[in-house]
Enzyme design. Structure first.
Site, short mmCIF file in Angstrom:
data_model
loop_
_atom_site.label_atom_id
_atom_site.label_comp_id
_atom_site.label_asym_id
_atom_site.label_seq_id
_atom_site.Cartn_x
_atom_site.Cartn_y
_atom_site.Cartn_z
N ALA A 131 0.85 -1.19 0.00
CA ALA A 131 0.00 0.00 0.00
C ALA A 131 0.88 1.23 0.00
O ALA A 131 2.02 1.19 0.47
CB ALA A 131 -0.92 0.00 1.23
N ASP A 288 -8.27 8.23 13.90
CA ASP A 288 -8.25 8.23 12.44
C ASP A 288 -8.93 6.96 11.93
O ASP A 288 -8.40 6.26 11.07
CB ASP A 288 -6.79 8.30 11.95
CG ASP A 288 -6.69 8.77 10.51
OD1 ASP A 288 -7.67 9.34 10.00
OD2 ASP A 288 -5.63 8.57 9.89
#
Length: 551
Positions: A131, A288
């Site tokens: 990623a 988050d």
């Protein structure tokens, strides 16, 4: 002074804004306002064009401007008390979809961080990243020492320099906005950039992220609600982080979760439970928790990643949140107003009845809909917006909380549209209030303070005897220090010095005048100077010296 690099960056920003049909933002700038007519006479504005919504065009611009502007847009989306809803909703869609940097460069960074070859630490390193985000990218590998499957998070090379460059530009834009924009003073753009810079520089330190992950893992160690990957501390560096590799389904892939026969109602309720457990039990929450950072195991357990942003609340903040929500659902708007005043976030001279009336106007419409449709995040948002009209200072820790709550609620309702947030939240709020105010709270505080008392108790008789003896002997003194009294003392001394200086100067002048008269009548000369001048001049000088040196 604007630097050449800032000018070039501003020109690039303007080009991107024009490309995304945001010309009006450019000509709204103070320096370009005299040329605003050019916006209207530009040929591409002569005919009506089909444009995407304003918020969407802003989002596309930030994505094109690069990772720092994407991150800024993500954080700005949390300040919904400052933004129109359409823009805030679009900014919340920003994702870190950033091209990866070369895998060999990641290898070089890792080897430099550990001062050894990659093969000495890891096997099966995949040079193609798993990623890639705006701050770092992730590679898979295996720990050489025990064969554990891991991921290695590596900060982007030169990212700090890029961040500082773009922050300089953002501060420049914010300064101009605050000076020339009609809403600049109210929206305080420089303070927004300050908040952003703190968050993003924290994300640049992967050791901090490792510490956050370790704490969160410890908090849920005995719980089946949330799984946090293990951190391998011997490999934790400021720009490299090694953690256990997890496997799960991204929580946004709802159809795939349904095919795994996961109970979506239970999953949604557990998500809300995780949030309230973090806030009211642990007082340490993952701030988050957007869909890109949450996975679900095949057994239906939540898995969290990316711990760069966490939040904590003081006991007062927790009490504020719990009592506000409880008072809201009891329609006790007077209590809501009192809580704001007691916290000190609203000025003490605010009229409580006016503030209560404003809160009622905000909250009452919510009760025209079922409880399951009421959003706690929206309630808090509207409370903050109302309080700002009464000069409430925005609390950064509550902004993080509000952002996380909105994410969790949105996620919960996406998983299970009929989720009743109140039924899930109420037990946590009531239990927390019992532990803070009721008999349980008293017993808990006693248990906390007994070790301290047991340590200090043996000293108490001696201290009391010493205190009473000084009182009997007349030696008891009370020392009180006040900044105002200290300033008053300095002002008095200063005025006294000026007075003494004036007296000394006057004595010198009078002495000189008398000397002149004496010298005329009976001159006595010493080294060519009359003796009376030596005598009286010396006295005057002495007085002047004393007055200048006296405290």
């Amino acid at each position: 002074m604007i630097k050449p690099s800032q000018i070039l960056r501003l020109l690039h920003i303007n080009r991107v804004l024009v490309k995304n049909n945001l010309d009006e933002i450019i000509f709204a700038a103070h320096l370009l306002r005299p040329f605003r007519f050019m916006y209207y006479i530009a040929p591409w504005n002569w005919v009506k064009r089909k444009r995407a919504p304003h918020g969407e065009r802003i989002r596309h611009s930030l994505e094109e401007l690069g990772p720092i502007f994407v991150k800024f847009g993500q954080i700005l989306s949390t300040r919904r008390d400052l933004l129109p809803d359409d823009i805030a909703i679009e900014l919340a869609k920003l994702q870190d979809n950033v091209p990866a940097f070369p895998g060999q460069l990641a290898v070089d960074i890792i080897e430099k961080a550990y001062n050894k070859k990659l093969a000495d630490c890891f096997d099966d390193f995949d040079i193609t990243p798993l990623a890639s985000a705006s701050i770092a990218q992730v590679h898979t590998a295996t720990l050489k020492e025990n064969g554990q499957k891991i991921v290695i998070k590596v900060l982007r090379p030169g990212i700090e320099k890029i961040i500082r460059r773009d922050l300089d530009v953002l501060y420049l834009i914010a300064g101009l906005a605050e000076k020339y924009w009609q809403d600049g003073k109210r929206l305080r753009p420089i303070e927004i950039i300050d908040e952003f810079s703190k968050v993003i520089f924290d994300e640049l330190d992967l050791v901090k992220e490792a510490a956050n992950a370790t704490q969160l893992r410890r908090n849920f160690e005995t719980s089946g609600l949330l799984y946090v990957p293990e951190i391998y501390w011997p490999y934790a560096k400021r720009n490299v982080l090694v953690m256990e590799r997890i496997h799960g389904t991204p929580i946004g892939e709802i159809e795939k979760l349904k095919k795994l026969d996961i109970d979506m109602k239970v999953l949604a309720e557990q998500g809300v439970e995780i949030f309230y457990t973090q806030v009211f039990t642990h007082n340490f929450f993952h701030a988050d928790m957007h869909p890109g950072n949450i996975f679900v195991s095949n057994e239906g357990q939540y898995i969290a990643v990316d711990f760069g942003i966490v939040g904590t609340l003081t006991t007062d903040d927790q009490r504020y949140l719990a009592e506000n929500l409880l008072a809201f659902f009891n329609r006790d708007y007077q209590r809501v107003a009192q809580l704001h005043l007691e916290s000190g976030w609203v000025p003490s001279n605010t009229r409580a009845d006016e503030f209560e009336s404003a809160i009622r106007a905000v909250c009452e419409p919510n009760f025209n809909q079922p409880l399951k449709d009421i959003s706690f995040g929206q309630v808090l948002l509207r409370l903050f917006q109302t309080a700002r009209r009464f000069n409430m200072e925005v609390q950064p820790q509550l902004v993080l909380l509000q952002k996380t709550l909105l994410n969790i609620e949105g996620l919960g309702r996406q998983l299970y549209p009929d989720l009743d947030l109140w039924t899930t939240a109420k037990p946590f709020l009531e239990n927390w209030m019992k532990t803070q105010i009721g008999p349980q709270a008293f017993i808990k505080r006693m248990q906390t303070n007994i070790p301290i008392w047991s340590e200090k108790l043996p000293e108490l008789p001696v201290l009391m005897h010493s205190f009473l003896r000084k009182g009997v002997d007349g030696n008891l003194e009370v020392n009180y220090k006040s900044d105002q009294l200290e300033q008053l003392r300095r002002d008095i001394n200063k005025n006294s010095m000026r007075t003494n200086t004036a007296i000394g100067a006057a004595a010198f002048i009078i002495g000189a005048a008398i000397t002149l008269v004496l010298d005329i009548k009976s001159p006595a000369i010493l080294f060519g100077i009359p003796a009376s001048t030596w005598f009286l001049g010396g006295i005057g000088s002495l007085l002047l010296l004393v007055s200048l040196t006296k405290k």
